[in-house]
Design a protein around this motif. Structure first.
Motif, PDB file in Angstrom:
ATOM      1  N   CYS A 184       3.667  -5.793 -10.319  1.00 32.15           N
ATOM      2  CA  CYS A 184       2.966  -5.987  -9.045  1.00 32.15           C
ATOM      3  C   CYS A 184       1.464  -6.101  -9.283  1.00 32.15           C
ATOM      4  O   CYS A 184       0.733  -6.595  -8.429  1.00 32.15           O
ATOM      5  N   TRP A 185       0.998  -5.644 -10.437  1.00 32.38           N
ATOM      6  CA  TRP A 185      -0.441  -5.681 -10.715  1.00 32.38           C
ATOM      7  C   TRP A 185      -0.909  -6.993 -11.327  1.00 32.38           C
ATOM      8  O   TRP A 185      -2.083  -7.147 -11.651  1.00 32.38           O
ATOM      9  N   ARG A 202       3.943   1.529  -0.855  1.00 33.65           N
ATOM     10  CA  ARG A 202       4.733   1.621  -2.091  1.00 33.65           C
ATOM     11  C   ARG A 202       3.948   2.377  -3.156  1.00 33.65           C
ATOM     12  O   ARG A 202       4.479   3.243  -3.845  1.00 33.65           O
ATOM     13  N   GLN A 203       2.662   2.077  -3.273  1.00 36.00           N
ATOM     14  CA  GLN A 203       1.842   2.783  -4.266  1.00 36.00           C
ATOM     15  C   GLN A 203       1.757   4.270  -3.936  1.00 36.00           C
ATOM     16  O   GLN A 203       1.801   5.115  -4.829  1.00 36.00           O
ATOM     17  N   THR A 263       0.780   1.123 -15.817  1.00 33.59           N
ATOM     18  CA  THR A 263       2.040   1.420 -15.121  1.00 33.59           C
ATOM     19  C   THR A 263       3.193   0.539 -15.586  1.00 33.59           C
ATOM     20  O   THR A 263       4.351   0.844 -15.296  1.00 33.59           O
ATOM     21  N   LEU A 313       2.883   7.069  -6.597  1.00 33.43           N
ATOM     22  CA  LEU A 313       1.931   8.092  -7.049  1.00 33.43           C
ATOM     23  C   LEU A 313       2.499   9.496  -6.857  1.00 33.43           C
ATOM     24  O   LEU A 313       2.297  10.382  -7.691  1.00 33.43           O
ATOM     25  N   GLU A 337      11.025   3.662  -4.676  1.00 34.07           N
ATOM     26  CA  GLU A 337       9.899   3.976  -3.798  1.00 34.07           C
ATOM     27  C   GLU A 337      10.302   4.417  -2.392  1.00 34.07           C
ATOM     28  O   GLU A 337       9.427   4.739  -1.591  1.00 34.07           O
ATOM     29  N   ALA A 376      -3.846  -2.666  -4.208  1.00 35.57           N
ATOM     30  CA  ALA A 376      -2.556  -3.225  -3.774  1.00 35.57           C
ATOM     31  C   ALA A 376      -2.780  -4.071  -2.513  1.00 35.57           C
ATOM     32  O   ALA A 376      -2.214  -5.162  -2.369  1.00 35.57           O
ATOM     33  N   ASP A 413       3.893  -2.163 -14.315  1.00 36.94           N
ATOM     34  CA  ASP A 413       4.478  -2.731 -13.090  1.00 36.94           C
ATOM     35  C   ASP A 413       3.887  -4.125 -12.852  1.00 36.94           C
ATOM     36  O   ASP A 413       2.664  -4.278 -12.769  1.00 36.94           O
ATOM     37  N   TYR A 473       0.845  -1.209   0.000  1.00 36.95           N
ATOM     38  CA  TYR A 473       0.000   0.000   0.000  1.00 36.95           C
ATOM     39  C   TYR A 473       0.886   1.267   0.000  1.00 36.95           C
ATOM     40  O   TYR A 473       0.727   2.170  -0.822  1.00 36.95           O
ATOM     41  N   ARG A 484      -5.399   2.274  -6.715  1.00 33.37           N
ATOM     42  CA  ARG A 484      -4.055   1.682  -6.596  1.00 33.37           C
ATOM     43  C   ARG A 484      -3.734   1.295  -5.162  1.00 33.37           C
ATOM     44  O   ARG A 484      -3.185   0.219  -4.906  1.00 33.37           O
ATOM     45  N   LEU A 485      -4.097   2.153  -4.214  1.00 35.24           N
ATOM     46  CA  LEU A 485      -3.766   1.800  -2.829  1.00 35.24           C
ATOM     47  C   LEU A 485      -4.611   0.627  -2.339  1.00 35.24           C
ATOM     48  O   LEU A 485      -4.093  -0.308  -1.712  1.00 35.24           O
TER      49      LEU A 485
END
Ligand code: 3HC
Ligand code: NAI
Length: 699
Positions: free
Chosen positions: A675-676, A488-489, A671, A493, A544, A611, A673, A486, A607-608
């Motif tokens: 992670c998604w 990290r996002q 993104t 951002l 990050e 995540a 990324d 969380y 995103r938050l």
């Protein structure tokens, strides 16, 4: 015990209705029907007065919450209550334990009320996203006036019998055993030939201050953002002042049904059961014999150690604090005294209670003094070598069977247990700061932790007022691991073009108690900075954490240094946006070649929160948490997630897992990324058309 939940018997001219529906005498359909049957019988028999009371540990603790999601079944609770109030013979009711929600509403419709002195009376519906739906908003103001009624219904906290007696909610205090005392009281009422006395026929006394209701309405709108029930409650109590009981009840019913159908109430009902489900461990029998915990020791009298010691002392378990130096120990003990003194000042505890607890806290520098304790909780610096050294000493000093727990936030509990010759006795006990206040306790099961140690700790946690959630070993366990995803996002951002104010406001408007950057400033940015250095991560070497590292090196540690992501007004501590930080963000983004763009609040929230959802799903798949509702409880109780959204996993279900997977894929596209990448568990459940709820093991 009878096999029907309601029994009716005559004792000369006293008709006794006994409700027996364990565990809490909830007003399930058979109870409602049983009361109606008893009234039918009593209508024509030679009873002259009825007495209603309950068997078991409590009076009726409310409507049966498990019925709320199901189609209504007659007779309805309002019908039962109307039948009691309009009954032609006087009806008396005797309360014990907790008379809550529909239980208190039922009692208020009876004509005479008595209780044992330790009974508690309340209307906690608001905690379930509801309002009293069986006359509570109309009858309570008639009995106690609008001020106390609003306080009780909007706050949801019960009051004790002596206060209820003084306020007019009770007529009489019972002494001794419930049933004989209640029968004696009812016989006296009979002897006095008391009349029927319907509460609904009483007028509501006007508030002492003319603007009271308007002020209350304003405060409610501010305080309960996002929740419909408190607004309705204010309206209904106001209505009770002017409308007939009938009109008031009709409007109350409409509002109750609207609340019952609201997503907020579904979420809060989920949380109610989720909170209780955490104690049920799928792989350890509930009747596993427990180890006795009559005394405890805490190693380290710092921020956490002091708070943990207070938890034990306040629960009546004597505790010994162990430190390395006398001055550290003295400071730790002094901090405990100050914390307790503040609680006394705020009226939370009495000075006598606190004096008693303080007398059970001892300090020592000698591990020899804890040879006989039943449990040790280690809360020394977050460093593996230091912790292993402490556990070696504990292994050498403590008696066999003593439970050895570590309060580590991130470290490998298996490695800590490995420093001892008794890893079966070692467990993680991750308290949250401030430990004497925060309810959550992650109980970390290491590879070799014995089942009875886990079960003992789960029970002990409830004894010291915590909500325990059993978790497995991984970096950060459940809560901090999700927090990292969380946080990290939030950092990314900022670099992509959002400001701290925008990120925090977006999350706070969504319902988080505090935005992530404000939380960082509150906790102190140096904590994460030190932890990254301890892990061998070079300063500013990771995208990050580049901003956070830079801020710390500028001595912007957060609130304690007057500046972090924000500047803080020295007088009011109010946070203020800081153009210097926004400039710094642009520089770091340029340095890392992160293109900046305009970011919408919706993207910040997605995103938050997603995540959290994706990490939570990975955690479930790895078996680090036993069920999605456990993850919800961690996040609600440890990280300020709004309970009326039910927790991240419940929230994912309410979005629909299909929609969650689609949005995760879009974010990956946006993104680039990885992670998604949707957690396989989410994909699987979405493909099956199931929700995470299907893994909770509840109907
Ligand atoms: N309906 C259904 N089940 C209930 C229940 C209820 N109202 N209240 C408690 N239970 C269940 C719990 O889920 C738990 O089940 P489990 O053993 O399977 O986990 C069991 O009863 C025991 O509950 P606790 O573990 O919470 O027991 P405690 O002794 O710690 O606490 C209590 C007892 C204070 C009564 C607590 O259970 C409580 O606060 N219950 C809810 C009270 C409440 O919210 N009442 C209002 C209901 S809404 C209503 O009445 C609407 C009306 O206005 C129309
Ligand atoms: P702290 O620095 O406030 O306290 C640590 C204390 O341990 C100090 O008083 C120190 O003198 C003492 N100590 C060090 N070595 C010792 C030894 N060998 N024997 C006895 N005492 C010793 O640290 P804090 O914040 O209380 O953290 C303690 C643990 O709790 C860490 O593992 C941390 O990760 C964890 N934790 C901290 C949280 C927080 O918000 N501060 C939250 C949850 C867990």
């Amino acid at each position: 015990m009878s096999n029907t939940p309601v029994d009716y018997a005559l004792d000369n001219t006293l008709g006794i209705i006994r409700v027996d529906n364990p565990p809490v005498n909830a007003l399930s359909q058979p109870v409602r029907e049983g009361i109606i049957r008893a009234l039918e019988q009593a209508r024509t028999d030679h009873s002259e007065l009825l007495l209603l009371l309950c068997a078991g540990r409590t009076f009726i603790a409310g409507a049966d919450i498990t019925e709320f999601g199901k189609p209504p079944q007659a007779p309805s609770l309002p019908d039962v209550i109307a039948a009691l109030e309009s009954f032609p013979k006087p009806v008396a009711v005797a309360l014990h334990g907790t008379a809550l929600g529909g239980g208190l509403e039922l009692a208020m419709a009876c004509h005479y009320r008595a209780a044992l002195p330790d009974a508690r009376l309340g209307l906690p519906e608001v905690k379930l996203g509801l309002l009293p739906g069986a006359g509570g908003t109309q009858r309570l103001p008639r009995l106690v006036g609008p001020e106390l009624a609003l306080e009780m219904i909007t706050g949801g906290a019960p009051i004790r019998a002596p206060q209820a007696l003084a306020a007019g909610l009770l007529d009489h205090m019972l002494e001794g055993e419930l049933e004989p005392a209640a029968v004696q009281w009812a016989q006296n009422l009979l002897a006095q030939a008391v009349p029927v006395r319907p509460t609904g026929e009483r007028p509501v006394p006007p508030p002492a201050e003319a603007d009271f209701l308007a002020r209350h309405r304003q405060q409610t709108a501010r305080k309960f953002r996002g929740q419909p029930a408190p607004g309705y409650i204010a309206e209904l109590v106001e209505l009770a002042l002017s409308a007939s009981l009938e009109d008031g009840l009709a409007r109350e019913r409409e509002c109750f049904l609207a609340c019952k159908a609201s997503p907020q109430s579904a979420a809060l009902r989920h949380v109610f059961f989720a909170e209780r489900a955490t104690s049920k461990l799928p792989d350890i029998p509930a009747d596993t014999p427990l180890r006795a915990v009559r005394s405890a020791a805490v190693i380290g009298a710092g921020t956490m150690g002091g708070g943990i010691a207070m938890c034990f002392a306040s629960a009546g378990i004597p505790v010994t604090l162990v430190e390395t130096r006398q001055d550290y120990l003295d400071n730790g003990l002094e901090k405990i005294r100050q914390n307790y003194a503040n609680s006394v000042k705020r009226g939370r505890f009495t000075a006598e209670a606190v004096a008693g607890w303080l007398a059970t806290i001892r300090g020592t520098l000698d591990y020899g003094d804890i040879a006989d304790v039943d449990l040790v909780i280690e809360a020394v610096f977050e460093n593996m070598a230091v912790k292993q050294e402490v556990f070696r000493k504990l292994d050498a000093s403590c008696k066999p069977g003593c439970i050895l727990a570590t309060n580590t936030s991130y470290l490998d509990v298996n490695a800590i247990a490995g420093a001892t010759g008794r890893p079966a006795d070692v467990i993680g006990a991750h308290f949250f700061s401030p430990a004497n206040v925060m309810k959550l306790l992650e109980v970390v099961r290491a590879e070799k932790t014995a089942d009875d140690v886990v079960q003992t700790f789960m029970k002990l946690a409830r004894t010291i007022g915590k909500i325990p959630v059993a978790v497995g070993v991984c970096h950060g366990f459940v809560g901090n691991r999700m927090l990292q995803a969380y946080g990290r996002q939030a950092q990314l951002l900022l670099l992509e073009g959002a400001t701290p104010t925008q990120v925090d406001q977006a999350m706070e408007s969504w319902g988080m108690a505090m935005g992530p950057l404000a939380v960082g400033d509150l906790a102190g940015l140096d904590i994460g900075y030190r932890s990254r250095r301890d892990q061998g991560i070079e300063s500013r070497s990771v995208l990050e954490s580049a901003l956070a590292d830079t801020l710390v090196e500028m001595e912007r540690l957060g609130q304690k240094s007057g500046a972090g992501y924000y500047r803080y007004d020295p007088a009011t501590r109010a946070r203020q946006a800081d153009p210097d930080v926004e400039q710094l963000l642009r520089e770091i983004a340029a340095q890392w070649q992160v293109p900046q763009r305009e970011i919408k609040d919706e993207e910040i929230v997605d995103r938050l929160i997603l995540a959290l959802v994706n990490e939570g799903a990975a955690i479930l798949q790895e078996g680090i948490a036993a069920r999605p509702s456990d993850v919800d409880i961690v996040y609600i109780n440890g990280y300020g997630f709004p309970s009326w959204r039910g927790g991240p996993m419940f929230h994912a279900d309410s979005l629909g897992l299909d929609a969650v997977v689609t949005r995760l894929e879009e974010l990956r596209e946006l993104t680039g990324d990885d992670c998604w990448e949707p957690a396989p568990l989410l994909r699987k459940l979405a493909a099956e058309g199931n929700g995470l709820e299907s893994l909770n093991g509840r109907g």
